[in-house]
Design a protein around this motif. Structure first.
Motif, PDB file in Angstrom:
ATOM      1  N   ARG A  63       0.842  -1.111  -0.207  1.00 20.82           N
ATOM      2  CA  ARG A  63       0.005  -0.156   0.094  1.00 20.82           C
ATOM      3  C   ARG A  63       0.679   1.153   0.069  1.00 20.82           C
ATOM      4  O   ARG A  63       0.666   2.214  -0.924  1.00 20.82           O
ATOM      5  CB  ARG A  63      -0.974  -0.050   1.223  1.00 20.82           C
ATOM      6  N   LEU A  64       2.011   1.305   0.725  1.00 21.06           N
ATOM      7  CA  LEU A  64       2.853   2.470   0.929  1.00 21.06           C
ATOM      8  C   LEU A  64       3.634   2.405  -0.444  1.00 21.06           C
ATOM      9  O   LEU A  64       3.796   3.840  -0.829  1.00 21.06           O
ATOM     10  CB  LEU A  64       3.624   2.143   1.900  1.00 21.06           C
ATOM     11  N   VAL A  65       4.007   1.508  -1.060  1.00 24.84           N
ATOM     12  CA  VAL A  65       4.751   1.782  -2.338  1.00 24.84           C
ATOM     13  C   VAL A  65       3.916   2.076  -3.209  1.00 24.84           C
ATOM     14  O   VAL A  65       4.192   3.025  -4.288  1.00 24.84           O
ATOM     15  CB  VAL A  65       5.356   0.244  -2.675  1.00 24.84           C
ATOM     16  N   GLN A  66       2.562   1.800  -3.192  1.00 25.00           N
ATOM     17  CA  GLN A  66       1.720   2.321  -4.270  1.00 25.00           C
ATOM     18  C   GLN A  66       1.318   3.784  -4.119  1.00 25.00           C
ATOM     19  O   GLN A  66       1.233   4.645  -4.835  1.00 25.00           O
ATOM     20  CB  GLN A  66       0.220   1.550  -4.188  1.00 25.00           C
ATOM     21  N   MET A  67       1.177   4.255  -2.772  1.00 24.74           N
ATOM     22  CA  MET A  67       0.990   5.704  -2.275  1.00 24.74           C
ATOM     23  C   MET A  67       2.115   6.313  -2.672  1.00 24.74           C
ATOM     24  O   MET A  67       1.888   7.291  -3.201  1.00 24.74           O
ATOM     25  CB  MET A  67       0.790   5.564  -0.873  1.00 24.74           C
ATOM     26  N   ALA A  68       3.446   5.929  -2.791  1.00 24.42           N
ATOM     27  CA  ALA A  68       4.617   6.621  -3.340  1.00 24.42           C
ATOM     28  C   ALA A  68       4.585   6.845  -4.665  1.00 24.42           C
ATOM     29  O   ALA A  68       4.909   7.898  -5.269  1.00 24.42           O
ATOM     30  CB  ALA A  68       5.698   5.849  -2.593  1.00 24.42           C
ATOM     31  N   ARG A  69       3.962   5.796  -5.302  1.00 28.44           N
ATOM     32  CA  ARG A  69       3.824   5.900  -6.953  1.00 28.44           C
ATOM     33  C   ARG A  69       2.827   7.016  -7.130  1.00 28.44           C
ATOM     34  O   ARG A  69       2.924   7.720  -8.190  1.00 28.44           O
ATOM     35  CB  ARG A  69       3.543   4.594  -7.458  1.00 28.44           C
TER      36      ARG A  69
END
Length: 166
Positions: free
Chosen positions: A109-115
């Motif tokens: 979820r955090l990686v997707q948020m960063a993207r």
């Protein structure tokens, strides 16, 4: 006197990438290049329910493959050792422990948020692998291993998203 009726409760539909097998909902493998988690923007309660289902090791393996950096750095980010990685690769359909599943879904979820916040996969990967002043010059990727670290990364991404980054 008017009688009030309640609207029927709606039940959240399962992620489109899930399948049923032996009466238990399992997650199917994500397509290459897609995000490793089937439902990244779900509410905390939906993510909690997701943990009750079987999350296969394959989801964590896909997350490891999508993180920036060398293999030891990616393993450190997800809190996994090399021996565990070999075991996970040998049996990718085995379910993750609840602890590993929770960590995997949260990091995804955090990686997707960063993207989303930074605008591209490349920008997010560079940001995750670069020390950040607001994180006491630590790599965001390295902080993903622990819950407090993930919280700090999420807060910083929120500040960046709303222009409050310092």
């Amino acid at each position: 006197m008017a009688v009030r009726t309640r609207a029927p409760a709606t039940v959240a539909k399962p992620p489109a990438t899930s399948t049923r097998r032996h009466g238990v909902r399992e997650f199917a493998a994500a397509e290459p290049g897609s995000s490793p988690s089937p439902a990244l923007s779900q509410s905390p309660l939906a993510r909690h329910a997701q943990l009750g289902r079987r999350v296969p090791r394959q989801v964590m393996l896909q997350l490891i493959d999508t993180l920036p950096g060398d293999v030891p750095a990616r393993l450190q980010a997800v809190g996994l050792g090399e021996a565990s990685l070999k075991r996970f690769r040998a049996q990718p359909r085995q379910p993750l422990s609840e602890e590993h599943a929770e960590r995997t879904l949260e990091i995804s979820r955090l990686v997707q948020m960063a993207r989303e916040v930074l605008g591209s996969v490349e920008a997010a990967d560079t940001w995750l692998a670069t020390s950040q002043r607001a994180l006491d010059f630590q790599l965001p990727r390295a902080l993903l291993r622990t819950a407090p670290g993930r919280m700090a990364v999420e807060q910083l991404l929120g500040r960046i998203e709303y222009g409050v980054y310092s």
